[in-house]
Design a protein around this motif. Sequence first.
Motif, PDB file in Angstrom:
ATOM      1  N   HIS A  65      -8.993 -10.657  -8.142  1.00 54.22           N
ATOM      2  CA  HIS A  65      -8.611 -10.972  -7.199  1.00 54.22           C
ATOM      3  C   HIS A  65      -9.407  -9.950  -6.022  1.00 54.22           C
ATOM      4  O   HIS A  65     -10.264  -9.995  -5.098  1.00 54.22           O
ATOM      5  N   LEU A  66     -10.317  -9.172  -6.998  1.00 51.86           N
ATOM      6  CA  LEU A  66     -10.761  -7.891  -6.434  1.00 51.86           C
ATOM      7  C   LEU A  66     -12.084  -8.071  -5.209  1.00 51.86           C
ATOM      8  O   LEU A  66     -12.214  -7.662  -4.412  1.00 51.86           O
ATOM      9  N   ALA A  67     -13.050  -8.730  -5.697  1.00 51.10           N
ATOM     10  CA  ALA A  67     -14.133  -9.393  -5.372  1.00 51.10           C
ATOM     11  C   ALA A  67     -13.458  -9.711  -3.929  1.00 51.10           C
ATOM     12  O   ALA A  67     -14.051  -9.911  -2.647  1.00 51.10           O
ATOM     13  N   GLN A  68     -12.981 -10.835  -4.197  1.00 54.77           N
ATOM     14  CA  GLN A  68     -12.224 -11.479  -2.491  1.00 54.77           C
ATOM     15  C   GLN A  68     -11.778 -10.381  -1.467  1.00 54.77           C
ATOM     16  O   GLN A  68     -12.039 -10.989  -0.409  1.00 54.77           O
ATOM     17  N   GLU A 108      -4.702   8.408   1.905  1.00 57.92           N
ATOM     18  CA  GLU A 108      -4.848   8.965   3.065  1.00 57.92           C
ATOM     19  C   GLU A 108      -5.671   9.343   3.116  1.00 57.92           C
ATOM     20  O   GLU A 108      -7.185  10.609   4.113  1.00 57.92           O
ATOM     21  N   LYS A 109      -5.590  11.895   2.006  1.00 54.32           N
ATOM     22  CA  LYS A 109      -6.247  12.021   2.588  1.00 54.32           C
ATOM     23  C   LYS A 109      -7.689  11.445   2.005  1.00 54.32           C
ATOM     24  O   LYS A 109      -8.260  12.514   2.768  1.00 54.32           O
ATOM     25  N   LEU A 110      -8.162  11.150   1.594  1.00 54.24           N
ATOM     26  CA  LEU A 110      -9.849  10.421   1.080  1.00 54.24           C
ATOM     27  C   LEU A 110     -10.471  10.021   2.082  1.00 54.24           C
ATOM     28  O   LEU A 110     -11.715   9.933   2.455  1.00 54.24           O
ATOM     29  N   SER A 111      -9.236   9.663   2.825  1.00 46.21           N
ATOM     30  CA  SER A 111      -9.558   8.521   3.969  1.00 46.21           C
ATOM     31  C   SER A 111     -10.314   8.998   5.091  1.00 46.21           C
ATOM     32  O   SER A 111      -9.950  10.484   5.594  1.00 46.21           O
ATOM     33  N   ARG A 112     -11.653   8.820   5.767  1.00 48.42           N
ATOM     34  CA  ARG A 112     -12.790   9.138   6.206  1.00 48.42           C
ATOM     35  C   ARG A 112     -12.831   8.933   7.669  1.00 48.42           C
ATOM     36  O   ARG A 112     -12.809   9.372   8.953  1.00 48.42           O
ATOM     37  N   CYS A 113     -11.895   8.084   7.948  1.00 47.51           N
ATOM     38  CA  CYS A 113     -11.022   7.367   9.770  1.00 47.51           C
ATOM     39  C   CYS A 113      -9.736   8.290   9.880  1.00 47.51           C
ATOM     40  O   CYS A 113      -8.891   7.547   9.284  1.00 47.51           O
ATOM     41  N   ASP A 114      -9.895   7.546  10.846  1.00 50.10           N
ATOM     42  CA  ASP A 114      -8.707   8.064  11.901  1.00 50.10           C
ATOM     43  C   ASP A 114      -7.644   6.921  11.929  1.00 50.10           C
ATOM     44  O   ASP A 114      -6.448   7.552  11.298  1.00 50.10           O
ATOM     45  N   TRP A 115      -7.670   5.537  11.246  1.00 53.71           N
ATOM     46  CA  TRP A 115      -7.054   4.060  11.324  1.00 53.71           C
ATOM     47  C   TRP A 115      -7.795   4.013  10.100  1.00 53.71           C
ATOM     48  O   TRP A 115      -8.693   3.954   9.307  1.00 53.71           O
ATOM     49  N   ILE A 116      -6.001   3.595  10.001  1.00 51.25           N
ATOM     50  CA  ILE A 116      -6.419   4.056   8.107  1.00 51.25           C
ATOM     51  C   ILE A 116      -5.221   1.913   7.869  1.00 51.25           C
ATOM     52  O   ILE A 116      -3.999   1.536   8.617  1.00 51.25           O
ATOM     53  N   LEU A 117      -5.797   0.903   7.495  1.00 46.43           N
ATOM     54  CA  LEU A 117      -5.425  -0.613   6.992  1.00 46.43           C
ATOM     55  C   LEU A 117      -4.492  -0.058   5.755  1.00 46.43           C
ATOM     56  O   LEU A 117      -5.511   0.016   4.767  1.00 46.43           O
ATOM     57  N   TYR A 118      -3.476  -0.538   5.153  1.00 51.95           N
ATOM     58  CA  TYR A 118      -2.834  -0.536   4.268  1.00 51.95           C
ATOM     59  C   TYR A 118      -3.037  -1.498   3.458  1.00 51.95           C
ATOM     60  O   TYR A 118      -2.561  -2.425   4.025  1.00 51.95           O
ATOM     61  N   LEU A 119      -3.425  -2.037   2.372  1.00 54.04           N
ATOM     62  CA  LEU A 119      -4.525  -2.877   1.884  1.00 54.04           C
ATOM     63  C   LEU A 119      -3.846  -2.661   0.263  1.00 54.04           C
ATOM     64  O   LEU A 119      -4.257  -1.941  -0.348  1.00 54.04           O
ATOM     65  N   ASP A 120      -3.937  -3.812  -0.417  1.00 51.12           N
ATOM     66  CA  ASP A 120      -3.611  -4.321  -1.846  1.00 51.12           C
ATOM     67  C   ASP A 120      -4.374  -4.565  -2.555  1.00 51.12           C
ATOM     68  O   ASP A 120      -5.110  -6.221  -2.014  1.00 51.12           O
ATOM     69  N   SER A 121      -4.908  -4.612  -3.477  1.00 52.67           N
ATOM     70  CA  SER A 121      -6.334  -4.989  -4.139  1.00 52.67           C
ATOM     71  C   SER A 121      -6.566  -6.574  -4.765  1.00 52.67           C
ATOM     72  O   SER A 121      -7.072  -6.949  -4.935  1.00 52.67           O
ATOM     73  N   ASP A 122      -5.210  -6.987  -4.333  1.00 54.03           N
ATOM     74  CA  ASP A 122      -4.779  -8.655  -4.935  1.00 54.03           C
ATOM     75  C   ASP A 122      -4.171  -9.145  -3.149  1.00 54.03           C
ATOM     76  O   ASP A 122      -3.708 -10.417  -3.614  1.00 54.03           O
ATOM     77  N   GLU A 123      -4.487  -8.674  -2.515  1.00 52.79           N
ATOM     78  CA  GLU A 123      -4.829  -9.337  -1.113  1.00 52.79           C
ATOM     79  C   GLU A 123      -6.175  -9.210  -0.882  1.00 52.79           C
ATOM     80  O   GLU A 123      -6.972  -8.655  -0.845  1.00 52.79           O
ATOM     81  N   PHE A 124      -6.223 -10.206   0.912  1.00 56.44           N
ATOM     82  CA  PHE A 124      -7.740 -10.149   1.652  1.00 56.44           C
ATOM     83  C   PHE A 124      -7.262 -10.453   2.557  1.00 56.44           C
ATOM     84  O   PHE A 124      -5.554 -11.523   2.778  1.00 56.44           O
TER      85      PHE A 124
END
Length: 284
Positions: free
Chosen positions: A21-24, A81-97
């Motif tokens: 599901h990653l590509a989607q 979260e520490k690796l994220s470059r933006c202040d806003w973070i969208l928490y998402l799983d790789s089998d979601e879109f």
Amino acid sequence: MSSQEKIQCSVPLLTLNSAVHLAQCLESVRDFGDVFLLDGNSTDRTLDIARRHSIPVYKQQDTDEPNVAIASFTDMRLKAEKLSRCDWILYLDSDEFISPELADEIRLSLSSNDPKRIFIVHKIAIMGKRVVRHSFNTPTYVPHLYHRRSGVAWKPGKLVHEKLTIPKDAREVRLRGAIYSYMTPSYREALTKDNYYLSLTRQKMIAPGQAVAVRPTFTSLWVNFLRAGNILCKSLAVYLRHGFKESLPPLHVWRYVRYHLVICTYCVRKLWAARARRGARRTT
């Protein structure tokens, strides 16, 4: 689309052999400015898909061992979260879109850049070709988008089913767009996944030499027992009202009931061990 036009929001994705599901997923967040994988050394096409979409990949663990399973999902979310470059973070799983409507809503919503807003998103499950619109826990609204300075935190100590805690001064905003989440249609595959999560829970609850807090363990026993009963009763009501076509299949309902009942057995074992230790101390 130039980087200036991208949505200034990070989307970290935890992956392990997530090619199905990653590509989607990646296509749905193509307008976001910081999308990356935190990968467990996948051996399927996951990394090829990431390269094709020009997505950076970081290792979950400092090892070259293939297919490393996550031991603590909360710890891995914190690392992402520490690796994220933006202040806003969208928490998402790789089998979601996400739906295009949700992407547009996020773009507009973040324009005010109010860090105290926590965005709540409607999650809709997909199982094979079935959109699960009715189940014991629908409609499901979950906090999925937050600012680093919002005070939101990952609940400590949860190895699986990681959860965000929201501060009292935060303002929750419900978005109209949806996150679509794929569920494993195969009962056996889903059961294997459940058993892995249960093994992590068991390691935490029944660790050798661990002191037993009787009252919290007893509370956990009854909470999980009541949850199992609640899932069963609500699911029966769903079938009576909506039928089976767009509802969670009965075998998968049983998975959720079983999950909580197994945790009940861990609690009973823990309480029994505490009683045995108390008895041994009295006889010495």
